[in-house]
Every structure is written in structure tokens, then in C-alpha cells.
Design an enzyme around this catalytic site. Structure first.
Site, mmCIF file in Angstrom:
data_model
loop_
_atom_site.group_PDB
_atom_site.id
_atom_site.type_symbol
_atom_site.label_atom_id
_atom_site.label_comp_id
_atom_site.label_asym_id
_atom_site.label_seq_id
_atom_site.Cartn_x
_atom_site.Cartn_y
_atom_site.Cartn_z
ATOM 1 N N GLU A 1 3.051 51.259 32.607
ATOM 2 C CA GLU A 1 3.865 50.725 33.698
ATOM 3 C C GLU A 1 4.036 51.814 34.744
ATOM 4 O O GLU A 1 3.988 53.018 34.419
ATOM 5 C CB GLU A 1 5.225 50.247 33.166
ATOM 6 N N CYS B 1 2.971 43.239 32.476
ATOM 7 C CA CYS B 1 1.992 43.950 31.650
ATOM 8 C C CYS B 1 0.631 43.757 32.304
ATOM 9 O O CYS B 1 0.026 42.699 32.205
ATOM 10 C CB CYS B 1 1.978 43.406 30.221
#
Length: 253
Positions: free
Chosen positions: A118, A2
Site C-alpha cells: 500500500e 489491494c
């Protein structure tokens, strides 16, 4: 991993959603659609309150929304130079690594997020995705926090920092990246925040129910640059029609 996420709700809304008290005292940043390492972010914590003389009341706890700096700085660090590299902590080793284990046992938090970004490898460039719940609910990213004392002249001031835990990707998340944030289901919130629970090992497995409910939305490569920060970063774009990538200050995977 993350490395970027979106934080769009104000502290009052987060406090209501997480059954907490807004303790940001006007220091909260505004909506951030491209949260990057070392930025100030809201986090939810639960602690035993102290009275005016600093005496801890062990008989009760108080859950609050507070502001932290993303990028953990252990209390024993000489300076804050490594913070940008410590935005994530692996759930598999967080109870063992010296930089994280004390926080994992005694100082856990929830980092609220509208979703995270992502990047999926592709031919010539990486395709960014915004991963989010299908409704307006907030994701509860498992986090840990620490207090580092900064010397300013004759005074020492606390700097509160945090990291987001990651785990092996499961379900559809594996199509984008091999790692993902550890997202806590609602029935784990209380235990994760419990200041008296010193062994959270049973809480470190990702929830397939949470993952199955998430949506993977291809978004513009404008998100690659932290200079871009507006709601359009979360909008869906057709695959293959994203803009040319812009230079970034942080790695994308």
C-alpha cells in the site's frame, strides 16, 4: 485497496496450509513478489465434486487450490476488457452490485498472500509499505470468482477470474490508506468457502485481531514498477531513503 501483493508459496505448501488438494496441474506460476492485475494467481475454493458424467455430489465437498486470473470478468460480460478495473470488490456493496452479487453468494474463494503493498501519501511522492504477518503464515484474502467463456475458433474455453474484497481500514491500517483487503481469520475460512452458504453478510466485517497482528514495513519504491519482481521488494528500507519512483502501468491507490 489491494492493487499489488506478494504470493510466494507453491501450491503444495498452500494446499497443506489451507487443508486443501493441489489441483493446479502444473499450471501454477512461480513465486511472485509483485502481483499485478490480470496476472494468474493461486486461489482456494471449495465445491461439490462432479462425477465423470457431470453429476454433482451434494453429500460432500472438496477444497482445492486452483489458478485464476486476477480481475473479475462477470459471466455475462461481452469481453475481458474491464478485468483490470475489477480486481477489488467493496465488501459493503458486494452482495448488491450486479457484477459481484452472484459470485458473492455462490462462488467465493480465498486468495493466499504473503502480504500486500500500500502507498502512503507524502510530500512529492507516495511511500510504499509491505503489510504482512509477523511470521511465515499466509494471509487469507477474501475473494470471489467467476467463469467467463472465451470463444477460440469452434471451441469455448473457460477463463476463471477473481477479485479481492476490500473494507474500510481499521486499526493501524488507517495510517497508510483508508481501505484494506478483507483478511479472513482462520475461524471464518470454512464458512467463507462453504458452497451452500448463500448469505455471507456476517463474514464481511474486518477482524481487529488480524489487523493488530500485522506489521507495516516501509519498502523501496522499486515496487512501483511491475517490471521489478524479486524478494528484495519486501525488504525494509529507512523512511526517506527509497529510490526515485519508476513509471507504473496501474494506479497505486
Amino acid at each position: 485497496m489491494c492493487g499489488r501483493y506478494a504470493s510466494t508459496k507453491n501450491p503444495a505448501l498452500l494446499a497443506a496450509e489451507f487443508d486443501a488438494v493441489d489441483a493446479t496441474e502444473g499450471d501454477a506460476p512461480g513465486p511472485d513478489y509483485n502481483v499485478a492485475p490480470t496476472k494468474s494467481v493461486p486461489a482456494v475454493v471449495e465445491r461439490h465434486p462432479r462425477d465423470a458424467e457431470g453429476v454433482v455430489d451434494e453429500s460432500t465437498t472438496e477444497r482445492t487450490v486452483r489458478i485464476m486470473r486476477w480481475g473479475l470478468v462477470p459471466h455475462w460480460a461481452k469481453d475481458m476488457s474491464g478485468a483490470a478495473k475489477m480486481i477489488n470488490a467493496r465488501s459493503e456493496t458486494v452482495l448488491e452490485k450486479p457484477a459481484y452479487r452472484d459470485s458473492a453468494a455462490r462462488r467465493r474463494c480465498i486468495v493466499p498472500a504473503a502480504g500486500w503493498y500500500e502507498w502512503q501519501p507524502g510530500e512529492g511522492r507516495k511511500q510504499p509499505y509491505f503489510i504482512h504477518p509477523g511470521d511465515d503464515s499466509t494471509l487469507a484474502l477474501a475473494g470471489i470468482w467467476s467463469v467467463w467463456w472465451q470463444q477460440e475458433g469452434d471451441e469455448r474455453k473457460p477463463v476463471i477470474t477473481c477479485a479481492v474484497l476490500t473494507a474500510d481500514a481499521i486499526g493501524d491500517m488507517r495510517e497508510v490508506h483508508h481501505r484494506m483487503p478483507l483478511v479472513l481469520p482462520r475461524d471464518r475460512w470454512a464458512a467463507w468457502l462453504d458452497p451452500d452458504l448463500t448469505d455471507p453478510k456476517s463474514l464481511l466485517e474486518p477482524s481487529l485481531d488480524i489487523v493488530d497482528a500485522l506489521e507495516l514495513r516501509p519498502v523501496s519504491t522499486k515496487v512501483n514498477s511491475i517490471r521489478n519482481n524479486d524478494p528484495s521488494l519486501m525488504d525494509a528500507v529507512p523512511l526517506g531513503e527509497a529510490e526515485k519512483p519508476e513509471p507504473t502501468l496501474f494506479g497505486l491507490s
